[in-house]
Design a protein around this motif. Structure first.
Motif, mmCIF file in Angstrom:
data_model
loop_
_atom_site.group_PDB
_atom_site.id
_atom_site.type_symbol
_atom_site.label_atom_id
_atom_site.label_comp_id
_atom_site.label_asym_id
_atom_site.label_seq_id
_atom_site.Cartn_x
_atom_site.Cartn_y
_atom_site.Cartn_z
ATOM 1 N N HIS A 25 -53.871 0.162 70.857
ATOM 2 C CA HIS A 25 -55.083 -0.522 71.295
ATOM 3 C C HIS A 25 -55.752 0.240 72.436
ATOM 4 N N ARG A 29 -59.491 1.796 72.514
ATOM 5 C CA ARG A 29 -60.462 1.489 73.571
ATOM 6 C C ARG A 29 -61.041 2.766 74.172
ATOM 7 N N LYS A 32 -63.536 4.183 71.794
ATOM 8 C CA LYS A 32 -64.791 3.427 71.839
ATOM 9 C C LYS A 32 -65.610 3.826 73.070
ATOM 10 N N THR A 40 -65.300 -0.311 64.785
ATOM 11 C CA THR A 40 -64.908 -1.094 65.958
ATOM 12 C C THR A 40 -64.124 -2.349 65.609
ATOM 13 N N LEU A 43 -60.387 -2.712 66.717
ATOM 14 C CA LEU A 43 -60.030 -3.247 68.039
ATOM 15 C C LEU A 43 -59.598 -4.707 67.918
ATOM 16 N N ARG A 47 -55.801 -6.252 68.495
ATOM 17 C CA ARG A 47 -55.640 -7.311 69.495
ATOM 18 C C ARG A 47 -54.951 -8.527 68.887
#
Length: 68
Positions: A25, A29, A32, A40, A43, A47
């Motif tokens: 993760h 990030r 991104k 996207t 993500l 999570r």
């Protein structure tokens, strides 16, 4: 990852899985932030996988504590 797959693992394996998911993760990030991530939605999926693994880990730890 499916919850059934996670339930088959022991506590140590689940802790390792949570660590690996958190690293993944973090990498997403960073991608991104540098405009390198094209999808996207990954993500959100990672999570949710982290939350699923943590929930099952907490359940297993509570079961182990209750068995003592």
């Amino acid at each position: 990852m499916k919850a059934a797959e996670l339930r088959q693992k022991d506590v140590a394996a689940l802790q390792n899985e949570v660590k690996e998911l958190q690293k993944a993760h973090f990498g997403l990030r960073m991608q991104k932030a540098t405009q390198q991530l094209s999808n996207t939605s990954t993500l959100r999926l990672t999570r949710r996988d982290i939350a699923r693994a943590k929930t099952i880990l907490a359940q297993k730890q509570a079961e182990a504590k209750a068995a003592k």
